[in-house]
Design a protein around this motif. Sequence first.
Motif, PDB file in Angstrom:
ATOM      1  N   UNK A  94      -7.101   2.821  -1.511  1.00 19.44           N
ATOM      2  CA  UNK A  94      -7.077   2.226  -2.845  1.00 19.44           C
ATOM      3  C   UNK A  94      -6.034   1.112  -2.921  1.00 19.44           C
ATOM      4  N   UNK A  95      -4.865   1.354  -2.360  1.00 22.50           N
ATOM      5  CA  UNK A  95      -3.793   0.348  -2.327  1.00 22.50           C
ATOM      6  C   UNK A  95      -4.289  -0.909  -1.603  1.00 22.50           C
ATOM      7  N   UNK A  96      -4.922  -0.730  -0.464  1.00 26.72           N
ATOM      8  CA  UNK A  96      -5.391  -1.857   0.343  1.00 26.72           C
ATOM      9  C   UNK A  96      -6.407  -2.700  -0.419  1.00 26.72           C
ATOM     10  N   UNK A  97      -7.337  -2.043  -1.082  1.00 27.05           N
ATOM     11  CA  UNK A  97      -8.373  -2.780  -1.811  1.00 27.05           C
ATOM     12  C   UNK A  97      -7.783  -3.547  -2.994  1.00 27.05           C
ATOM     13  N   UNK A 112      -3.701   0.630 -10.815  1.00 23.94           N
ATOM     14  CA  UNK A 112      -4.276   1.546  -9.820  1.00 23.94           C
ATOM     15  C   UNK A 112      -3.410   2.791  -9.646  1.00 23.94           C
ATOM     16  N   UNK A 113      -2.086   2.605  -9.541  1.00 22.10           N
ATOM     17  CA  UNK A 113      -1.189   3.749  -9.346  1.00 22.10           C
ATOM     18  C   UNK A 113      -1.208   4.675 -10.558  1.00 22.10           C
ATOM     19  N   UNK A 165       4.386   5.793   3.131  1.00 23.90           N
ATOM     20  CA  UNK A 165       4.995   4.466   2.921  1.00 23.90           C
ATOM     21  C   UNK A 165       5.065   3.633   4.194  1.00 23.90           C
ATOM     22  N   UNK A 166       5.200   4.280   5.336  1.00 26.78           N
ATOM     23  CA  UNK A 166       5.253   3.541   6.599  1.00 26.78           C
ATOM     24  C   UNK A 166       3.941   2.797   6.839  1.00 26.78           C
ATOM     25  N   UNK A 167       2.828   3.442   6.549  1.00 25.85           N
ATOM     26  CA  UNK A 167       1.525   2.794   6.704  1.00 25.85           C
ATOM     27  C   UNK A 167       1.380   1.630   5.724  1.00 25.85           C
ATOM     28  N   UNK A 168       1.868   1.821   4.507  1.00 22.49           N
ATOM     29  CA  UNK A 168       1.743   0.773   3.500  1.00 22.49           C
ATOM     30  C   UNK A 168       2.622  -0.436   3.820  1.00 22.49           C
TER      31      UNK A 168
END
Length: 741
Positions: free
Chosen positions: A232-235, A350-351, A183-186
């Motif tokens: 995947x989240x980023x895209x 996506x999730x 989550x920190x990266x997101x």
Amino acid sequence: MPDLKDTGDQSRRIAITAVILLCLAPLIVKAPLLLGLLNSDPTLLYAGLQQGLQSGPFGGYPPYPTIDPNIAFTSHALGHRAILDILHGQWPWWNYYEGVGTPLAGEMQSAALFPLTWLLYFRQGQLYMHLALQMIAGVSTYALLRRMRISQVGSVAAALAFQFNGTFAWLANAVINPIAFLPLTLIGVEMALERVASGRRGGAFWITIGLVAALYAGFPEVAYLDGLLILAWTLVRMAALPSPLRMRFLMRVNLAGVAALLLSAPILLAFFDYLPLGFTGDHQGDGYASAHLPASALVAMLVPYIFGGIFQDRALTGFWGAVGGYVGITLMMLALCGIFGQRYRGLRIMLALWVFVTVSLSYGLPGANVLTLIIPGLKLAAFYRYLPPSWEFSLCVLAALALNDATHATLQKRLRYAYGATVILVLAGCVITHSAGIRPHGRYVLGGVVFAAVLLIVLAIILFRRNVSANRLTLAVSIALACESAMYFIAPVMSNPSRGTVDLVGVRFLQANLGMQRFVTLGPLAPNYGSYFGIASINHNDLPIPRRWTEFVANRLDTNTTPISFTGSVRGDPAGPSSQDSLLKNLPNYLAIGTRYVLAPISAPLPEESKALGIKEVATDTNMRIYELSNPRPYFDAPACSLEAATRGELRANCPQRATLTRLELYMPGWRAFVNGQEATISQVDEIFQQINLPAGSSSVQFVFRPPHIEWAFVAFAIGLLMMLGELGMAVRSKRAAVRA
């Protein structure tokens, strides 16, 4: 408590309260460990030195407080060794106390350069480390969800669920270290998205921080699999931007990723330098391409203790040895509800797909394993065990989105449908389990089933009441989610020992008498606790392990051990030669690698005929008998020379004429030797050891290990640091400019 509008000081007070709650929650759940009512020291359970061990409230052993004993053998023992090296002013590149020497930082599971590993210096350091990871996971999940403008109640409930997730509960070795930084990266991804959309610079700083922390955390498989979800989240989030801004966003994220790789260069170089030289078990070839958990165990995702406590049922040892987490009933129900809704539509889909695909992979549903042939590196990781953190997080986000839909007129109806679907999933799982012939039994199973049944009844009461406001409904379901997550987490906590001591009499004897020689264990003082206590053991329980050493062990020392677990107790063939048989048969080879002492269980002494081989008992404690071998080969040896060793890496030699110095340390690229300040060539001798030439007269000799080309890794680190600071500087200037405007 109904949600309040997030304005000004009131919003800040609510946020501070939420953060305090998320920091206190793990402390409360683990209070019995912090207060000393239960003992979380892995040495007590796994080092083979226990005395007066008494089980905790939930019994033992089994059930155990954790699935993987590498909480002790690698994370605790090797992590502690790394910190001791650093405190003595040296880089933790090499471990002198495992086998005949192995790379330490490059082994990765020690998390040698991970900042939180410093906590392992303290007596309860691993407990503090795990608490810190839970707090980071909870607070960063909350911050991410609030940045996505999800309600306070939904953000707090989902953050609590993630910090008490099934992987944190059941696994405690290095597997859990990278989880907190997903989550920190997101957060960085969302900040970069917001900055690009508003035409401001910066925002990707936290991407770099999160990725760097995950890579240094000591378990690259989890970092990689979490990275796939981040990608995947980023895209998906990029698609929310207007077309002209998408490439700018992608470039910003990529630069943050490059900075993270550069900052991680020292640990990555140490790892990838070691990897080709190490035995990696199934992490090669087709690896885990066809491996998965049995579908008959699917019900445990929703009712985690339907099979009893950890390793309690011997018939399910295979399941417990491979499972990596669980979901729970309330989280699944909310996640199913969260799939529907228009806000963040692409992200929800996506999730949901991520959860479906990764669970299918983990449990071997038909056709899923084709992905192991498509996604690079997937078949080389035990994905069925290391994917759960990513689908647990995905479900938490979906649950938060469901709770955020509190004002939707059809929320209660959606939750009822999701509840019905969850009940069907539980019943279907039970049918599959029953059809497979699995019949769980015992009080632990009964307790788990009763808790699940009560929870389903409570949820039904909450969901099927009439005239309930959306806010009250959201609050009630959020409390149910938090309570269920905490209760499942408490079970393994309560399986820790209530009492027991570690008998260090034998350890103290070895510390006082071993010198630079080595010992071999036939059971007591489990690997790699020689590393923990600073006494050299030829045994190991680790992966990767130098291939040259594993081949030597198999050919020269013990033909019936396993490459990963040369422990003195694990046998390749239970009906084959014992470790005691192998020792007596191959005694000259043990002496040739500098073995001075043998540790045997107190109840299994060496036979009387061992005395004829020059073996004599010299010490005992409550767990072990210590035997001394006669005439072990010295660690340093140079014929006709006078040698005075200060450490394993430094000595003074006085030779009447030119001579060769043999050092009983594993030969491996990265070792350098210096004689009177001038570099000397190291050659390989006796299959695995090192040899250099000495001049006549007095010489000062030094041996140094550094991963090859590590200097370039530090250059890369410096460049990455400049990139990260530059990104941070741009973000700060952009924010100030926005404030002035």
